[in-house]
Design an enzyme around this catalytic site. Structure first.
Site, PDB file in Angstrom:
ATOM      1  N   CYS A 133       0.811  -1.222   0.000  1.00 21.30           N
ATOM      2  CA  CYS A 133       0.000   0.000   0.000  1.00 21.30           C
ATOM      3  C   CYS A 133       0.839   1.265   0.000  1.00 21.30           C
ATOM      4  CB  CYS A 133      -0.940  -0.016   1.206  1.00 21.30           C
ATOM      5  SG  CYS A 133      -1.946  -1.509   1.252  1.00 21.30           S
TER       6      CYS A 133
ATOM      7  N   HIS B 247      -2.121   7.942   6.256  1.00 19.04           N
ATOM      8  CA  HIS B 247      -2.454   6.635   5.691  1.00 19.04           C
ATOM      9  C   HIS B 247      -3.862   6.267   6.145  1.00 19.04           C
ATOM     10  CE1 HIS B 247      -1.689   2.874   3.767  1.00 19.04           C
ATOM     11  NE2 HIS B 247      -1.730   2.172   4.882  1.00 19.04           N
TER      12      HIS B 247
ATOM     13  N   GLU C   2      -0.410   5.407  13.880  1.00 17.73           N
ATOM     14  CA  GLU C   2      -0.053   6.546  13.031  1.00 17.73           C
ATOM     15  C   GLU C   2      -0.304   7.877  13.723  1.00 17.73           C
ATOM     16  OE1 GLU C   2      -0.653   8.272   8.490  1.00 17.73           O
ATOM     17  OE2 GLU C   2      -2.088   6.796   9.269  1.00 17.73           O
TER      18      GLU C   2
ATOM     19  N   LYS D 150      -9.475   8.066   2.828  1.00 17.76           N
ATOM     20  CA  LYS D 150     -10.017   6.710   2.702  1.00 17.76           C
ATOM     21  C   LYS D 150     -11.457   6.614   3.213  1.00 17.76           C
ATOM     22  CE  LYS D 150      -5.674   4.068   2.753  1.00 17.76           C
ATOM     23  NZ  LYS D 150      -4.657   5.135   2.884  1.00 17.76           N
TER      24      LYS D 150
ATOM     25  N   HIS E  41      -9.788   2.052   0.606  1.00 16.74           N
ATOM     26  CA  HIS E  41      -8.352   1.777   0.532  1.00 16.74           C
ATOM     27  C   HIS E  41      -8.040   1.218  -0.847  1.00 16.74           C
ATOM     28  CE1 HIS E  41      -4.345   0.782   1.420  1.00 16.74           C
ATOM     29  NE2 HIS E  41      -4.475   0.347   2.654  1.00 16.74           N
TER      30      HIS E  41
ATOM     31  N   PHE F 226       1.660  -3.538   3.968  1.00 13.16           N
ATOM     32  CA  PHE F 226       1.960  -4.882   4.467  1.00 13.16           C
ATOM     33  C   PHE F 226       3.429  -5.187   4.175  1.00 13.16           C
ATOM     34  CE2 PHE F 226      -2.408  -7.265   4.427  1.00 13.16           C
ATOM     35  CZ  PHE F 226      -2.890  -6.372   5.363  1.00 13.16           C
TER      36      PHE F 226
END
Length: 412
Positions: free
Chosen positions: A167, A307, A318, A336, A341, A400
């Site tokens: 991502c 993010h 975060e 998002k 996402h 990831f």
């Protein structure tokens, strides 16, 4: 190793192309994202799965946009990527028929490439044997093909690369594109990301992993970054492409510069396959590296496009990093909540939204944020867009595998 920078290297963003669940084109995206209107809805292609909703690109007709003959040779990931690249080049007022193609590069990010084609053809193989597998599979499924098709379509004949950092792929692509310009290898680079992996198998795996929201009774409210009631992300698809040039080149041809990419930082958590390092050390290193690369102090940053996945772990971790690096001052958002996402395209779309926020002096809201998590101690923009005079902004992307990529954006 190169020493610390003493002079900043800016690249001009002269074009933006967007194909996302918020719509096709910049204006459609601005209208939907800056109004904070979610796009998640029930999805007939996911019917019967534990999670049967997501964020699809609306009204996308590949045959009409690309021509039927070209469209049938591409996976949807390349459909999205080529259309976004065309938009970006048009927005930059560049003419592929007139440019020196050997000086035009392409760097695209993706996580899964032509996953839906691979899944479909694998199903044919299992059901009917090898004789019915499409001979086009090997020019549709591989992750490199979106960049290849962009080069074919636009005669961009310079370096042609694909990066895959989950991502974080879109931001990583922009960082590498900037490096090509700084090295003098290219004069123009088309950089971004594309993803079209909302297939039943991929979504079933994410659901089994507990990554997706299960709010099936109200899909539009499911993606709720930083909210106390968040329970996972909502998957989406799409593409975003930026046209990047050296500032002096853009000025010389009289181009409009929307904003500048002034810094890039990357790191690895080295912690877990899917969970963020709870200390936030890796992500913080990427943020600080981007600031150092841009010669920007944390106190100069007015906006953070987070993010912000809407998962319990990411948003808590975060927000702690953002508070530690920047304090309470920057206006933080996660787009998002609107588009979901976009996986390997997320960083690129959010980079485009960061560029547009800097250009317009307007930070989009975080959709569905009704009750800020008590552990999120940063200034998250909610309910409506907020006017902010932005001297510098950062766009965070974490993937990831613990791969992190951050870009710093400054005004034109």
């Amino acid at each position: 190793m190169r020493g610390a920078r003493t002079e900043r290297f800016d690249v001009a963003v002269t074009g933006v192309g967007l194909v996302t669940p918020a719509g096709i084109g910049v204006e459609a995206n601005v209208e939907r994202v800056w109004s904070g209107t979610p796009t998640a809805a029930r999805d007939s292609e996911l019917e019967g799965l534990p999670v049967d909703f997501g964020c699809r690109v609306p009204g996308f007709d590949a045959g009409a946009l690309l021509g039927r003959r070209a469209a049938v040779r591409m996976d949807p990931v390349s459909h999205f990527g080529v259309v976004a690249a065309r938009q970006a080049v048009q927005d930059a007022a560049l003419d592929p028929a007139a440019w020196d193609g050997a000086r035009v590069g392409v760097v695209m990010g993706t996580s899964l490439g032509g996953w839906s084609t691979v899944e479909r053809e694998h199903g044919k193989h299992l059901a009917d044997g090898p004789g019915l597998v499409s001979p086009l599979l090997m020019v549709m499924g591989p992750v490199n093909m979106t960049a290849g098709y962009i080069a074919m379509d636009l005669k961009a004949l310079g370096p042609n690369q694909v990066v895959s950092t989950a991502c974080a792929s879109g931001n990583t692509a922009i960082g590498y594109a900037r490096a090509l310009l700084e090295a003098g290898v290219c004069d123009v680079v088309l950089a971004g990301g594309a993803e079209a992996a909302m297939s039943p198998t991929a979504m079933a795996s994410l659901a089994r992993a507990g990554a997706l929201s299960t709010r099936s009774d109200d899909p539009a409210a499911a993606s709720r970054p930083f909210d106390a009631d968040r329970d996972g992300f909502v998957a989406g698809e799409g593409a975003a492409v930026l046209v990047l040039e050296r500032v002096e080149d853009a000025r010389a041809r009289g181009a409009r510069v929307r904003a500048r990419v002034s810094g890039f930082g990357a790191s690895a958590d080295g912690h877990h396959a899917s969970a963020p390092d709870p200390s936030g050390g890796g992500a913080e290193r990427a943020i600080r590296a981007a600031l150092a690369d841009a010669l920007i102090e944390p106190g100069e940053v007015d906006h953070v496009n987070a993010h912000g996945t809407s998962t319990p772990l990411n948003d808590k971790t975060e927000s702690g990093i953002v508070r530690r690096v920047f304090g309470e001052r920057p206006a933080v958002t996660s787009t998002k909540g609107v588009v979901g996402h976009l996986l390997g395209a997320a960083g690129a779309a959010e980079a485009a939204y960061t560029v547009l926020a800097v250009e317009r002096g307007l930070v989009p809201p975080t959709a569905n944020l009704s009750s800020l998590d008590a552990e999120v101690q940063v200034d998250v923009v909610a309910k409506e867009a907020r006017p902010v005079r932005i001297g510098a902004a950062v766009n965070n992307s974490f993937g990831f595998g613990g791969q992190n990529a951050v870009i710093a954006v400054t005004p034109a």
